[in-house]
Motif scaffolding. Structure first.
Motif, PDB file in Angstrom:
ATOM      1  N   ALA A  21       6.902   9.670   0.755  1.00 52.85           N
ATOM      2  CA  ALA A  21       5.358   8.290   0.549  1.00 52.85           C
ATOM      3  C   ALA A  21       5.796   7.932   1.534  1.00 52.85           C
ATOM      4  N   ILE A  22       4.665   6.735   1.952  1.00 54.48           N
ATOM      5  CA  ILE A  22       4.657   5.732   2.967  1.00 54.48           C
ATOM      6  C   ILE A  22       4.584   4.194   1.977  1.00 54.48           C
ATOM      7  N   LEU A  23       5.581   3.333   1.804  1.00 53.40           N
ATOM      8  CA  LEU A  23       5.139   2.098   1.716  1.00 53.40           C
ATOM      9  C   LEU A  23       5.686   1.194   2.442  1.00 53.40           C
ATOM     10  N   GLY A  24       3.649   0.235   2.709  1.00 54.49           N
ATOM     11  CA  GLY A  24       3.901  -0.206   3.500  1.00 54.49           C
ATOM     12  C   GLY A  24       2.830  -1.772   2.957  1.00 54.49           C
ATOM     13  N   SER A  26      -3.355  -0.178   9.869  1.00 55.65           N
ATOM     14  CA  SER A  26      -2.878   0.372  10.750  1.00 55.65           C
ATOM     15  C   SER A  26      -1.804   1.210  10.211  1.00 55.65           C
ATOM     16  N   ILE A  27      -1.105   1.083   8.845  1.00 54.35           N
ATOM     17  CA  ILE A  27      -0.811   2.423   8.744  1.00 54.35           C
ATOM     18  C   ILE A  27      -1.276   3.742   8.632  1.00 54.35           C
ATOM     19  N   ALA A  52       0.904  -1.637   0.271  1.00 55.39           N
ATOM     20  CA  ALA A  52       0.306   0.004  -0.191  1.00 55.39           C
ATOM     21  C   ALA A  52       0.615   1.187   0.117  1.00 55.39           C
ATOM     22  N   VAL A  53       0.960   2.618  -1.634  1.00 56.74           N
ATOM     23  CA  VAL A  53       1.142   3.231  -0.457  1.00 56.74           C
ATOM     24  C   VAL A  53       0.569   4.477  -0.489  1.00 56.74           C
ATOM     25  N   PHE A  54       0.970   5.611   0.416  1.00 55.88           N
ATOM     26  CA  PHE A  54       0.306   6.337   0.632  1.00 55.88           C
ATOM     27  C   PHE A  54       0.952   7.576   0.689  1.00 55.88           C
ATOM     28  N   GLU A  55       0.593   8.678   0.415  1.00 59.06           N
ATOM     29  CA  GLU A  55       1.173  10.336  -0.195  1.00 59.06           C
ATOM     30  C   GLU A  55       1.385  10.834   0.724  1.00 59.06           C
ATOM     31  N   ILE A  56       2.283  12.087   1.597  1.00 58.72           N
ATOM     32  CA  ILE A  56       1.291  13.406   2.106  1.00 58.72           C
ATOM     33  C   ILE A  56       2.869  14.419   1.686  1.00 58.72           C
ATOM     34  N   ARG A  57       1.494  15.503   1.966  1.00 53.37           N
ATOM     35  CA  ARG A  57       1.902  17.001   1.205  1.00 53.37           C
ATOM     36  C   ARG A  57       2.113  17.307   1.692  1.00 53.37           C
ATOM     37  N   SER A  58       2.690  18.558   2.245  1.00 57.52           N
ATOM     38  CA  SER A  58       2.404  19.376   2.954  1.00 57.52           C
ATOM     39  C   SER A  58       2.234  20.730   2.437  1.00 57.52           C
ATOM     40  N   VAL A 106       8.539  -0.674   6.874  1.00 50.84           N
ATOM     41  CA  VAL A 106       8.150   0.674   6.034  1.00 50.84           C
ATOM     42  C   VAL A 106       8.926   0.815   5.344  1.00 50.84           C
ATOM     43  N   PHE A 107       8.451   1.624   3.534  1.00 51.37           N
ATOM     44  CA  PHE A 107       9.561   2.093   2.935  1.00 51.37           C
ATOM     45  C   PHE A 107       9.199   3.740   3.159  1.00 51.37           C
ATOM     46  N   VAL A 108       9.839   4.528   3.215  1.00 56.64           N
ATOM     47  CA  VAL A 108       9.574   6.283   3.117  1.00 56.64           C
ATOM     48  C   VAL A 108      10.786   6.499   2.182  1.00 56.64           C
ATOM     49  N   ILE A 109      10.076   7.080   1.427  1.00 51.31           N
ATOM     50  CA  ILE A 109      10.771   7.965   0.431  1.00 51.31           C
ATOM     51  C   ILE A 109      10.727   9.342   0.358  1.00 51.31           C
ATOM     52  N   ARG A 110      11.573  10.497   0.154  1.00 51.76           N
ATOM     53  CA  ARG A 110      11.422  11.959   0.607  1.00 51.76           C
ATOM     54  C   ARG A 110      11.483  11.878  -1.144  1.00 51.76           C
TER      55      ARG A 110
END
Length: 188
Positions: free
Chosen positions: A161-164, A171-172, A107-113, A150-154
């Protein structure tokens, strides 16, 4: 034959999104993933328009991105290609490599500011065991997020991005949502 409908890693018909303060969290359902490993004696492929990155790094071209996962191993990303046979396409470009489909395993989660880098740095400082100052754009690593790997990508100064594992998607999401709410609710 029953009429089957695809669902996201979080169980919905569409990607889940959360916007709280300056931070936006989004389930990326369009990201295709394939693991790539060099076979013994093979040379590193250069057919993606990028040099495959070294330890702790992430690189992207217009269509493809990749991050290092181990010696002579990478995870290759294809945005907007989740519905295609991405691993076969990568394998065709890299005949001397072993390629395995990973899209449905993660699952891939993108977090933007929307307020620049500061909220991302605050979130990373609380979320994962990574010094955010020493993790500039273009970095990627595997780390722990609460009890999960998880993998964290800047991806950019204002974007991570968080990949788990797909089996831990709920849970993520919960952990990410809780940390985002805490950071944004503490602002004056």
């Amino acid at each position: 034959m029953p009429d089957l409908k695809p669902i996201t890693a979080l169980g919905g018909g569409t990607a889940r999104r959360l916007h709280h303060g300056a931070l936006e969290l989004e389930e990326n359902t369009e990201q295709a993933l394939a693991s790539l490993a060099l076979r013994r004696g093979a040379t590193q492929p250069a057919s993606f328009g990028i040099d495959l990155p070294g330890p702790g790094a992430w690189a992207q071209s217009v269509e493809i991105a990749a991050f290092w996962t181990g010696p002579d191993q990478w995870m290759v990303e294809g945005q907007n290609r989740a519905g295609s046979d991405f691993a076969s396409a990568v394998g065709a470009l890299c005949p001397d490599c072993s390629v395995t489909e990973q899209t449905d395993g993660f699952a891939v989660f993108e977090i933007r500011s929307s307020a620049g880098e500061r909220p991302i740095l605050q979130l990373m400082a609380k979320l994962v065991n990574i010094d955010p100052i020493r993790f500039p754009p273009g970095c990627a690593t595997r780390t722990g997020l609460e009890h999960m790997s998880v993998f964290v990508i800047r991806r950019a100064a204002h974007h991570i991005a968080i990949l788990g594992m797909r089996s831990a998607a709920g849970s993520i999401w919960h952990a990410l949502e809780e940390h985002i709410r805490r950071i944004e609710d503490r602002k004056p």
